[in-house]
Design a protein around this motif. Structure first.
Motif, PDB file in Angstrom:
ATOM      1  N   THR A   1       0.510  11.345  12.605  1.00  0.00           N
ATOM      2  CA  THR A   1      -0.129  11.454  11.337  1.00  0.00           C
ATOM      3  C   THR A   1      -0.343  10.315  10.712  1.00  0.00           C
ATOM      4  OG1 THR A   1       0.875  13.519  11.258  1.00  0.00           O
ATOM      5  CG2 THR A   1       0.155  12.630   9.424  1.00  0.00           C
ATOM      6  N   HIS A   2       0.440   9.083  10.575  1.00  0.00           N
ATOM      7  CA  HIS A   2       0.409   8.021   9.884  1.00  0.00           C
ATOM      8  C   HIS A   2      -0.527   6.998  10.608  1.00  0.00           C
ATOM      9  CE1 HIS A   2       2.672   8.938   6.116  1.00  0.00           C
ATOM     10  NE2 HIS A   2       3.554   9.548   6.977  1.00  0.00           N
TER      11      HIS A   2
ATOM     12  N   THR B   1       0.310   4.080   1.353  1.00  0.00           N
ATOM     13  CA  THR B   1       0.300   4.877   2.654  1.00  0.00           C
ATOM     14  C   THR B   1       1.471   4.204   3.483  1.00  0.00           C
ATOM     15  OG1 THR B   1      -2.060   4.994   2.621  1.00  0.00           O
ATOM     16  CG2 THR B   1      -1.099   5.502   4.461  1.00  0.00           C
TER      17      THR B   1
ATOM     18  N   ASP C   1       4.959   5.238   2.026  1.00  0.00           N
ATOM     19  CA  ASP C   1       5.327   6.536   2.296  1.00  0.00           C
ATOM     20  C   ASP C   1       5.659   6.567   3.574  1.00  0.00           C
ATOM     21  OD1 ASP C   1       5.301   9.387   1.882  1.00  0.00           O
ATOM     22  OD2 ASP C   1       3.666   9.476   3.095  1.00  0.00           O
ATOM     23  N   PHE C   2       4.929   6.108   4.637  1.00  0.00           N
ATOM     24  CA  PHE C   2       5.357   5.825   6.080  1.00  0.00           C
ATOM     25  C   PHE C   2       6.921   5.593   6.391  1.00  0.00           C
ATOM     26  CE2 PHE C   2       5.119   3.691  10.329  1.00  0.00           C
ATOM     27  CZ  PHE C   2       5.422   4.872  11.138  1.00  0.00           C
TER      28      PHE C   2
ATOM     29  N   ASP D   1       0.803  -1.338  -0.251  1.00  0.00           N
ATOM     30  CA  ASP D   1      -0.123  -0.013  -0.051  1.00  0.00           C
ATOM     31  C   ASP D   1       0.942   1.081   0.018  1.00  0.00           C
ATOM     32  OD1 ASP D   1      -1.608   2.126   1.963  1.00  0.00           O
ATOM     33  OD2 ASP D   1      -3.002   1.041   0.623  1.00  0.00           O
TER      34      ASP D   1
ATOM     35  N   GLU E   1      -3.145   7.680  12.597  1.00  0.00           N
ATOM     36  CA  GLU E   1      -4.409   8.183  12.268  1.00  0.00           C
ATOM     37  C   GLU E   1      -4.893   7.815  10.843  1.00  0.00           C
ATOM     38  OE1 GLU E   1      -4.327  12.164  13.084  1.00  0.00           O
ATOM     39  OE2 GLU E   1      -4.541  11.926  15.429  1.00  0.00           O
ATOM     40  N   ASN E   2      -4.104   8.044   9.829  1.00  0.00           N
ATOM     41  CA  ASN E   2      -4.351   7.652   8.386  1.00  0.00           C
ATOM     42  C   ASN E   2      -4.462   6.236   8.433  1.00  0.00           C
ATOM     43  OD1 ASN E   2      -4.034  10.291   7.389  1.00  0.00           O
ATOM     44  ND2 ASN E   2      -1.961   9.913   6.781  1.00  0.00           N
ATOM     45  N   PHE E   3      -3.938   5.193   9.120  1.00  0.00           N
ATOM     46  CA  PHE E   3      -4.340   3.855   9.050  1.00  0.00           C
ATOM     47  C   PHE E   3      -5.528   3.425   9.903  1.00  0.00           C
ATOM     48  CE2 PHE E   3       0.675   3.486   9.196  1.00  0.00           C
ATOM     49  CZ  PHE E   3       0.776   3.450   7.860  1.00  0.00           C
ATOM     50  N   GLY E   4      -6.154   4.576  10.743  1.00  0.00           N
ATOM     51  CA  GLY E   4      -7.447   4.288  11.233  1.00  0.00           C
ATOM     52  C   GLY E   4      -7.212   4.131  12.466  1.00  0.00           C
TER      53      GLY E   4
END
Length: 72
Positions: A27-28, A4, A7-8, A2, A30-33
């Motif tokens: 930040t990351h 995301t 990028d992380f 993925d 939270e992007n992962f849920g």
């Protein structure tokens, strides 16, 4: 993999201070849920022929979980 996650991983070398590292993780995550994270990092090195390991520096411990959950 993925984008995301890729990028992380690519950004993990960028932070130079604890607040920068915490912000990147927050930040990351939270992007992962997820709402919170805990990170523990240690750098170990071999200590002679005994096969034991020693810490090269103090461990890093970062968390955004609430204190009551952390103690639990």
């Amino acid at each position: 993999m993925d984008q995301t996650v890729t990028d992380f991983i690519a950004r993990l070398d960028a932070p130079k201070t604890e607040p920068e590292f915490r912000d990147l993780f927050k930040t990351h995550v939270e992007n992962f849920g997820f709402r919170a994270f805990t990170y523990v990092g240690m750098r170990l090195s071999a200590a002679g022929a005994a096969g034991k390991f020693v810490l090269e520096r103090p461990p890093i411990y970062l968390t955004t979980v609430k204190k009551d959950w952390e103690q639990h």
